[in-house]
Motif scaffolding. Sequence first.
Motif, PDB file in Angstrom:
ATOM      1  N   MET A  94      44.563  10.469  -0.428  1.00 58.84           N
ATOM      2  CA  MET A  94      44.585   9.394  -1.413  1.00 58.84           C
ATOM      3  C   MET A  94      43.755   9.711  -2.650  1.00 58.84           C
ATOM      4  O   MET A  94      43.683   8.902  -3.569  1.00 58.84           O
ATOM      5  CB  MET A  94      44.080   8.100  -0.767  1.00 58.84           C
ATOM      6  CG  MET A  94      44.922   7.622   0.410  1.00 58.84           C
ATOM      7  SD  MET A  94      44.219   6.163   1.225  1.00 58.84           S
ATOM      8  CE  MET A  94      44.220   5.008  -0.132  1.00 58.84           C
ATOM      9  N   ASN A  95      43.091  10.853  -2.649  1.00 62.43           N
ATOM     10  CA  ASN A  95      42.250  11.243  -3.786  1.00 62.43           C
ATOM     11  C   ASN A  95      41.165  10.211  -4.057  1.00 62.43           C
ATOM     12  O   ASN A  95      40.893   9.856  -5.210  1.00 62.43           O
ATOM     13  CB  ASN A  95      43.101  11.477  -5.040  1.00 62.43           C
ATOM     14  CG  ASN A  95      42.356  12.278  -6.088  1.00 62.43           C
ATOM     15  OD1 ASN A  95      41.487  13.093  -5.764  1.00 62.43           O
ATOM     16  ND2 ASN A  95      42.678  12.045  -7.350  1.00 62.43           N
ATOM     17  N   ILE A  96      40.526   9.741  -2.986  1.00 58.11           N
ATOM     18  CA  ILE A  96      39.412   8.800  -3.104  1.00 58.11           C
ATOM     19  C   ILE A  96      38.223   9.523  -3.734  1.00 58.11           C
ATOM     20  O   ILE A  96      37.955  10.676  -3.433  1.00 58.11           O
ATOM     21  CB  ILE A  96      39.067   8.215  -1.723  1.00 58.11           C
ATOM     22  CG1 ILE A  96      40.262   7.368  -1.228  1.00 58.11           C
ATOM     23  CG2 ILE A  96      37.796   7.364  -1.767  1.00 58.11           C
ATOM     24  CD1 ILE A  96      40.157   6.946   0.228  1.00 58.11           C
ATOM     25  N   GLN A  97      37.504   8.838  -4.615  1.00 57.31           N
ATOM     26  CA  GLN A  97      36.522   9.500  -5.474  1.00 57.31           C
ATOM     27  C   GLN A  97      35.306  10.040  -4.744  1.00 57.31           C
ATOM     28  O   GLN A  97      34.780  11.096  -5.090  1.00 57.31           O
ATOM     29  CB  GLN A  97      36.059   8.532  -6.574  1.00 57.31           C
ATOM     30  CG  GLN A  97      37.147   8.155  -7.557  1.00 57.31           C
ATOM     31  CD  GLN A  97      36.669   7.107  -8.538  1.00 57.31           C
ATOM     32  OE1 GLN A  97      35.474   6.850  -8.690  1.00 57.31           O
ATOM     33  NE2 GLN A  97      37.605   6.483  -9.239  1.00 57.31           N
ATOM     34  N   ARG A  98      34.806   9.317  -3.737  1.00 56.19           N
ATOM     35  CA  ARG A  98      33.546   9.724  -3.100  1.00 56.19           C
ATOM     36  C   ARG A  98      33.496   9.224  -1.663  1.00 56.19           C
ATOM     37  O   ARG A  98      34.000   8.135  -1.349  1.00 56.19           O
ATOM     38  CB  ARG A  98      32.361   9.184  -3.890  1.00 56.19           C
ATOM     39  CG  ARG A  98      31.013   9.260  -3.149  1.00 56.19           C
ATOM     40  CD  ARG A  98      29.819   9.255  -4.061  1.00 56.19           C
ATOM     41  NE  ARG A  98      29.599  10.605  -4.607  1.00 56.19           N
ATOM     42  CZ  ARG A  98      28.392  11.088  -4.925  1.00 56.19           C
ATOM     43  NH1 ARG A  98      27.304  10.345  -4.779  1.00 56.19           N
ATOM     44  NH2 ARG A  98      28.264  12.295  -5.417  1.00 56.19           N
TER      45      ARG A  98
END
Length: 282
Positions: A103-107
């Motif tokens: 999901m390309n979650i930021q952190r």
Amino acid sequence: MKIFVTGATGVIGRGVIAALIEKGYIVGGMTTSASKVEVLQALGATAYVGNILEKERIETILEDFQPNIIIHQITSLQHGSIEDNAKVRAIGTRHLVEAVKKMNIQRLIAQSIAWAYEPGDTIASEETSLDTNAVGKRKFTIDGIVALENAVQEIHNSVVLRYGSLYGPCTWYGSNGLMAQQFLNGEMVMNDGVTSFIHIEDAVKATLEAIEWESGIYNIVDDEPVKNSTWGKYYAEQLQALPPKYFNGKVQWERGASNQKAKEAGWCLRYPSWRKGFIMGK
């Protein structure tokens, strides 16, 4: 900014959610029990019921909430099973990491522990090796921690928080907690091993500040590593219990940890010493 918290109804999770909402974040939280949904809703969070060991369910929840950041606080300690806890850390964290990538979650910020270091006579830093040669029951704990930390560090933008022994309200060291009862029952035997503590309020504060920290591993402990024989006597006095039994010697991995790196990142403690925080009712 949307932040999702696993282990949301645990002692750290509840504190983190309340603090995040106070700061204006949109927060989602996951619990394994439908009976605890109202707890999360009362805090102001969007509540989800799910088992972190069920990969598809976790992905469904995260796809629905669409977080920017995940704060991973889940443990499995309610039945006292170190095997179950290690499984949650290893397999559950792997599920989260795969979702972060997908999901390309930021952190990703994850809970670890500061008493997993190899045996030694000096205070451990983040550069000290973990106790990968552990045997017996400790091996389950170390294997789970190693799997968790290795998985989290596959994410470039990630933080691992190695908490010390948590104390304060609603912890094992709270006035009605497991440790308090064992002291009151005269069941505790103390040695000269060294423990690094962290008050629950300082653990929550560090977790929030870690949103802005550089990626890496940080010990989240207080300023005063202490011999078990010393804190045990003091704690018993606070409880008005008899002093614990004592034997000479120590377990070599009970060495304490340094918080220098976290303090250099700007973290300030409300309870820099366990001596202040162990006052009952605080």
